[in-house]
Design an enzyme around this catalytic site. Sequence first.
Site, PDB file in Angstrom:
ATOM      1  CG  ASP A 133      -0.213   0.013   2.399  1.00  0.00           C
ATOM      2  OD1 ASP A 133       0.592  -0.670   2.814  1.00  0.00           O
ATOM      3  OD2 ASP A 133      -0.767   0.531   3.801  1.00  0.00           O
ATOM      4  CG  HIS A 134       3.430   2.433   2.475  1.00  0.00           C
ATOM      5  ND1 HIS A 134       3.069   3.962   3.199  1.00  0.00           N
ATOM      6  CD2 HIS A 134       2.208   1.663   3.359  1.00  0.00           C
ATOM      7  CE1 HIS A 134       2.433   3.351   4.284  1.00  0.00           C
ATOM      8  NE2 HIS A 134       2.017   2.037   4.246  1.00  0.00           N
ATOM      9  CG  ASP A 185       2.837   1.375   7.362  1.00  0.00           C
ATOM     10  OD1 ASP A 185       2.593   2.665   7.553  1.00  0.00           O
ATOM     11  OD2 ASP A 185       1.874   0.097   7.652  1.00  0.00           O
ATOM     12  CG  HIS A 228       5.916  -1.393  10.448  1.00  0.00           C
ATOM     13  ND1 HIS A 228       3.917  -1.161  11.558  1.00  0.00           N
ATOM     14  CD2 HIS A 228       5.199  -1.206   8.680  1.00  0.00           C
ATOM     15  CE1 HIS A 228       3.311  -1.680  10.612  1.00  0.00           C
ATOM     16  NE2 HIS A 228       4.316  -1.740   9.290  1.00  0.00           N
TER      17      HIS A 228
END
Lengths: 306, 306
Positions: free
Chosen positions: A66-67, A211, A140
């Site tokens: 998602d990044h 994150d 993370h």
Amino acid sequence: MSMRITFLGTAASIPTAARALSAVAIQRKGELFLFDCGEGTQRQMIQAKLGFNRKTRIFITHKHGDHILGLPGLLQTMSLLGRDKPLQIYGPKGTADFLEAMIITVEFSLRFPVEVCEIENEGLVLNEQEYEVHSAWAEHSIPSLAYALIEKPRPGKFHPERALALGVPKGSLWHRLQEGKAVKVSDEQIVRPDDVMDPPRPGRKIVIVGDTKPSDKIAKFACNADILIHEATFAEDLAERAAKDLHSTPTGAALVAKKAGAKLLVLTHISARYGDPAILLEEAKNVFPHVIVAEDLMRIDVPLKD
Amino acid sequence: MSMRITFLGTAASIPTAARALSAVAIQRKGELFLFDCGEGTQRQMIQAKLGFNRKTRIFITHKHGDHILGLPGLLQTMSLLGRDKPLQIYGPKGTADFLEAMIITVEFSLRFPVEVCEIENEGLVLNEQEYEVHSAWAEHSIPSLAYALIEKPRPGKFHPERALALGVPKGSLWHRLQEGKAVKVSDEQIVRPDDVMDPPRPGRKIVIVGDTKPSDKIAKFACNADILIHEATFAEDLAERAAKDLHSTPTGAALVAKKAGAKLLVLTHISARYGDPAILLEEAKNVFPHVIVAEDLMRIDVPLKD
């Protein structure tokens, strides 16, 4: 001199009708800084009218899809639109492998130079004339970087009347003084920049945290940030889930902002379950009052500091 | 029995504010067919409320990024949302390599079975109880498939009064007749389905053509299609460019639809230069009157045929 932050994608993990996947753009003096590039970033850039052929640097926080899954499509669109300027991409180890795999396995021709710089040790990433970019490891489930864009101080205000009173005529000597150099106006007299200028004015500091769980190390890294952009994936009722997945709640992010002495905290990376993010804002405000929740295509113009 | 086509992305190569990259969804009896999966498809699926855990088959026409770069993010979202059903992906050679490269180089865990079937020879792709899917090579700069979803004929209308008159009582024997089986009502008399039912009713045929120049072969493949979804990247004034890049103009697509005897032509894969696609529609209408230009999230409900 303008500095504009545009939140291109503010969703966590899964997009929603209202939120695209992670990406934040900063425009500064014609240069574009892109932090993360989730799927759909190129389309959000079109919506925000950011352009594809300007001087651009992309900073990837970590290698969760998602990044980063918006990178290949963005490069392809830049190619199709005739980009000729080189593009620099910074990210953790594996960023280059990802891009290489895409270019090999997708029918894809890249028509401009792409320089990938993998960051193995936190610290100074870039040292330019007017700004630096620093990185720090966040906390993370996989290696995840935070970035700080830090402007160097700019010269203080120049006072023409003082220069004239000290016998410096308007023209090239004023320019020398403004550049921080002393000038000789007679055999006896040297005029120094301090004589005609106020003290240097501080630059702006923007910190973008990918994150992470709330981290004292990141609070130090974000010390005195004008803007701290921090994830807040889950509300407090899911604090256990946040801790387990190494994500933050608004309370956690707000504590980091408070410790950092940040001027403004912007919460992003919002779970799809929060159609209305009011609860996130409320929780953060209980700890740190200067906070907003990012929305897609929201802009913040960051003023120069006196 | 409903069949609904949703145009998820109708842009060519580069998305626009109004058009996402290539993807067409067909819903049929709870099953989802997805043709191409450009970047952003998962978000368009959310907008269209298509769901991520139903029986789904994905068909990739070709390996240009604007047709496949949405696949990894879609699979990741399906995983995160707890999909448990297997997913079938059909596409030209290289589709499996692309997916494998993504899964290796992105931090990505797949929690449901993905079956990739690479199509090396055109022809029958799938033969299910109620429908078939066929493929044919289109004519593009790289191997590019067209697909046809073809329903098998369904039984004709059943006439209860005829069954009763022939001595077949209501119940399981009616069911046998409706299934196409003869029934014995006495030692002397056999009742056949034809005695109580109208002739079989034809199924629907939907043809989806990825990138291609206008092709007689595709016109044959699309013979009598109820709906022909065909690319029309450039208007006629760019016919040379279309020919050079092996794309179609509306005129070219309309000629294919005319030769095919299609009932409706839907133009898609629209270049970003056509903010208003009126010129595309006009050009196609000069050749073939039953034509529309797709818009993102446009739906077509395809009725059953008598």
